[in-house]
Every structure is written in structure tokens, then in C-alpha cells.
Design an enzyme around this catalytic site. Structure first.
Site, short mmCIF file in Angstrom:
data_model
loop_
_atom_site.label_atom_id
_atom_site.label_comp_id
_atom_site.label_asym_id
_atom_site.label_seq_id
_atom_site.Cartn_x
_atom_site.Cartn_y
_atom_site.Cartn_z
N ASN A 166 0.82 -1.22 0.00
CA ASN A 166 0.00 0.00 0.00
C ASN A 166 0.84 1.26 0.00
OD1 ASN A 166 -2.35 -1.48 0.38
ND2 ASN A 166 -2.27 -1.27 2.60
N GLY A 214 1.16 -1.36 3.98
CA GLY A 214 0.58 -2.66 3.66
C GLY A 214 1.27 -3.69 4.53
N ASN A 218 5.27 -4.39 4.70
CA ASN A 218 5.91 -4.12 6.00
C ASN A 218 6.66 -5.35 6.50
OD1 ASN A 218 4.66 -1.64 5.96
ND2 ASN A 218 3.20 -2.07 7.60
N ASN A 269 -2.58 -11.22 17.70
CA ASN A 269 -2.65 -10.48 18.96
C ASN A 269 -3.86 -11.01 19.73
OD1 ASN A 269 -4.92 -9.17 17.91
ND2 ASN A 269 -3.80 -7.31 17.35
N GLY A 294 4.57 -8.24 26.00
CA GLY A 294 5.39 -9.29 25.38
C GLY A 294 4.57 -10.27 24.56
N ASP A 312 5.54 5.27 19.29
CA ASP A 312 4.52 4.98 18.27
C ASP A 312 4.59 3.48 17.97
OD1 ASP A 312 2.93 4.75 16.04
OD2 ASP A 312 4.17 6.01 14.74
N GLY A 361 3.58 -4.99 15.21
CA GLY A 361 3.17 -6.36 14.91
C GLY A 361 3.81 -6.87 13.62
N ASP A 362 3.91 -5.99 12.62
CA ASP A 362 4.52 -6.39 11.35
C ASP A 362 6.03 -6.60 11.52
OD1 ASP A 362 2.10 -6.25 10.07
OD2 ASP A 362 2.39 -4.20 9.36
N SER A 391 10.18 3.17 10.91
CA SER A 391 10.66 2.92 12.27
C SER A 391 11.47 1.62 12.38
CB SER A 391 9.47 2.85 13.24
OG SER A 391 8.73 1.65 13.04
P1 ADP Z 1 -0.20 -5.62 17.01
O1 ADP Z 1 0.09 -4.24 16.57
O2 ADP Z 1 -0.29 -6.60 15.88
O3 ADP Z 1 -1.35 -5.73 17.97
P2 ADP Z 1 1.53 -5.83 19.31
O4 ADP Z 1 1.07 -4.49 19.78
O5 ADP Z 1 1.17 -7.01 20.13
O6 ADP Z 1 1.11 -6.10 17.80
O7 ADP Z 1 3.12 -5.76 19.20
C1 ADP Z 1 3.89 -6.80 18.64
C2 ADP Z 1 5.15 -6.99 19.45
O8 ADP Z 1 5.90 -5.77 19.46
C3 ADP Z 1 4.93 -7.32 20.92
O9 ADP Z 1 4.78 -8.71 21.12
C4 ADP Z 1 6.23 -6.80 21.55
O10 ADP Z 1 7.27 -7.74 21.38
C5 ADP Z 1 6.53 -5.57 20.71
N1 ADP Z 1 5.96 -4.35 21.34
C6 ADP Z 1 4.79 -3.72 21.03
N2 ADP Z 1 4.57 -2.66 21.84
C7 ADP Z 1 5.63 -2.62 22.69
C8 ADP Z 1 6.02 -1.76 23.76
N3 ADP Z 1 5.26 -0.73 24.15
N4 ADP Z 1 7.19 -2.02 24.40
C9 ADP Z 1 7.98 -3.05 24.02
N5 ADP Z 1 7.68 -3.89 23.01
C10 ADP Z 1 6.52 -3.70 22.36
#
Ligand code: ADP
Length: 306
Positions: free
Chosen positions: A12, A40, A44, A181, A228, A249, A254-255, A294
Site C-alpha cells: 500500500n 501494507g 511491511n 494479537n 510481550g 509509536d 506487529g509487522d 521505524s
Molecule cells: P499488534 O500491533 O499486531 O497488535 P503488538 O502491539 O502485540 O502487535 O506488538 C507486537 C510486538 O511488538 C509485541 O509482542 C512486543 O514484542 C513488541 N511491542 C509492542 N509494543 C511494545 C512496547 N510498548 N514495548 C515493548 N515492546 C513492544
């Protein structure tokens, strides 16, 4: 044995504009920043895998419009093989993201060319898929294309069903691992077991992982933001602690996790070790703004290997 990671997924152009508040119907507002960035989930994750040291080929589609080159910019620079990306008539996928001062986003998504990544399009790359160490899919391209990618995967099939779309049970359970997630995990559990209580499972991640395994999933990784991740393969569930960082941010975390995990699995690491690495890789991305912008550089990603 090939080390190649083949990503079948979306590409995207993200148009991000900032506004003080969201406009009312019929209203025109002056915005602040307006930037077009590559996005996308497929692209990503392909970029994350490449930065994490993977040999990446991407299968997908862009339109015949100027957004196509913007959408592929960073992925092209990464050295990923883009020969599996078709150029089709019509628009490249676009996400229009309006970010208000309150932090609340409004998003309009136009799938465009991504809608053409169906079973026939995937079939055209059967040799590539048969030879891959890892085939990685998300939920932003058509379900029949994802199912075909799973059927043709000669190595490990990794699935991050985001967003959750209807997929055949055998495609989901074959994922090794399924990466979800808390919210996606509960929705997938209900897809596999219609009696599952989505709200209860969303609040109880360990129970949700157990339910997914009981429903036949080969291996499950549940990411939980700053809490985690959980990993389940064979017996039991293991917690992967998040790396403590000052989050700026979380877009693209997740990607970053899924793509870097796939890269380590393609190198033959265990699922547990690959998850530890992915948690470090993803943590670095949350300390900076943007999605692909990032992601760690190749050197940074190298430094994360202990
Ligand atoms: P999604 O955006 O798909 O919901 P998550 O928010 O669960 O994915 O983030 C994916 C992974 O990124 C987490 O399992 C963790 O390892 C890392 N992560 C995300 N947010 C944080 C944070 N605030 N501090 C440290 N690691 C993070």
C-alpha cells in the site's frame, strides 16, 4: 536447503494527514502534515524480514499509478526480490489515515491491486513457493490466494491473520506458527470452534492460546504489546517478555515482529529463539514514529543478535 522467505501479501501507499479534529460531514478543514509512506502488512513484513537478514521475495500487486513506486520504495532499497509483484490496471492499494490531535485515527482503506492477489495469481509462482524455507501471509489479500500459498508452501507456512478474514480451518491449523494479537486470537478461536466466547478469550490470553492449540493449531505466537508474547508449540505455553522501552509509536510493531520472526525461522532458529529476537526487533520500532520508517536498519538488526 533454501533460506528464502516468500511473503504473499499487500502493498500500500499510506497517505497520512494530521488534523486538529476530524471534519464533520460536508466540512473542509485545513490539515497539517500530509505524507505518502510505504505500507501494507505484506510489504511491511517483507521489509522487516529483509532488514533482519532474510533473503526475501514478495508476491503481490500494485496498480499502474504513481503510488506504486512510493509503495515499494523502501522494500526496493532493501534488496528484496520484487519480481513476484505484478503491475495491474487500476489503483495501488491506499490507506488514507487522518490523525487528529486527540490521537484518534480515522482510516479509509482502498484495497486496489491487492484484491488481485488471488489463487490464480499465487499459482503462477508455484516453484518459488515450493522452494521457500518460509512462506508468510497476512489477511490483507484474498483468502483463496492465502489458501493456495499454504497448499503450495514447500517449507514452513507462517500466518498472521490480520485483519482476521474467513479462511479454511486447515489453512489456519497448518500455520507454524499462527501469529495473532489478543483480539485476532479470540476471533480465530471462534472461527475454529464456533462456541468459543470471544470476549472471555480476549481477556485471557493463555486460555486463548490453549484453545487455539486444542482446536488443532500446530504452533501459536500471541503478541501482547508491552506485555510481550506467548509461544505455544508442543507442550505448554512459554512467555516471551517484552523489552522495556519508551514507546513513541507502536504502528508497525506487529509487522516488525512477524517479519523478523520469519527471517530467523528461515535461518533455522528455534521458534523460541526467533521470538526472542523478534521481541527485540519490534521493541526498537516502537521507539520511533512511522511503520516502515521505524524499522531497524540492517546494522541495527545485526546488533540485536546475541
Ligand atoms: P499488534 O500491533 O499486531 O497488535 P503488538 O502491539 O502485540 O502487535 O506488538 C507486537 C510486538 O511488538 C509485541 O509482542 C512486543 O514484542 C513488541 N511491542 C509492542 N509494543 C511494545 C512496547 N510498548 N514495548 C515493548 N515492546 C513492544
Amino acid at each position: 536447503m533454501s533460506r528464502r522467505i516468500v511473503v504473499v501479501g499487500s502493498v500500500n501507499a499510506d497517505l497520512r494527514v494530521t488534523v486538529e479534529r476530524h471534519p464533520r460531514p460536508g466540512e473542509t478543514l485545513l490539515g497539517g502534515d500530509g505524507t505518502v509512506t510505504p505500507g501494507g502488512k505484506g510489504a511491511n513484513q517483507a521489509l522487516a524480514a529483509a532488514r533482519a537478514g532474510g533473503e526475501v521475495t514478495m508476491i503481490g500487486a500494485v496498480g499502474n499509478d504513481p503510488n506504486a513506486s512510493a509503495a515499494l520504495g523502501l522494500l526496493r532499497e532493501s534488496g528484496a526480490d520484487l519480481s513476484g509483484i505484478a503491475e495491474v490496471d487500476g489503483p495501488t492499494g491506499v490507506a488514507v489515515v487522518m490523525v487528529a490531535d486527540s490521537g484518534e485515527n480515522e482510516i479509509v482503506y482502498i484495497p486496489g491491486a491487492n484484491a488481485t492477489v488471488d489463487a490464480a495469481a499465487v499459482d503462477a509462482h508455484r516453484d518459488l513457493l515450493a522452494d521457500a524455507a518460509v512462506v508468510l501471509c497476512q489477511g490483507e489479500t484474498p483468502a483463496d490466494g492465502i489458501a493456495r500459498a499454504q497448499a503450495l508452501a514447500g517449507g514452513r507456512f507462517v500466518l498472521n491473520p490480520a485483519p482476521v478474514i474467513a479462511l479454511p480451518s486447515e489453512v489456519i491449523t497448518a500455520a507454524d506458527p499462527l501469529i495473532v494479537n489478543e483480539h485476532e486470537g479470540a476471533l480465530v478461536a471462534r472461527m475454529l470452534e464456533p462456541d468459543a466466547d470471544v470476549e472471555a478469550l480476549e481477556q485471557a490470553p493463555r486460555d486463548c492460546v490453549a484453545a487455539l492449540r486444542e482446536a488443532g493449531c500446530r504452533a501459536v505466537v500471541m503478541t501482547m504489546g508491552s506485555a510481550g508474547a506467548l509461544v505455544s508449540q508442543g507442550e505448554g505455553v512459554t512467555a516471551i517478555p517484552a523489552v522495556r522501552v519508551d514507546a513513541v509509536d507502536t504502528t508497525g510493531a506487529g509487522d516488525a515482529f512477524a517479519g523478523s520472526l520469519a527471517a530467523r525461522l528461515a535461518e533455522g532458529e528455534t521458534l523460541r529463539a526467533a521470538c526472542d529476537y523478534a521481541a527485540r526487533f519490534a521493541a526498537l520500532t516502537v521507539t520511533r514514529s512511522g511503520a516502515q520508517a521505524s524499522f531497524p536498519t540492517v546494522d541495527e538488526a545485526d546488533g540485536l543478535r546475541r
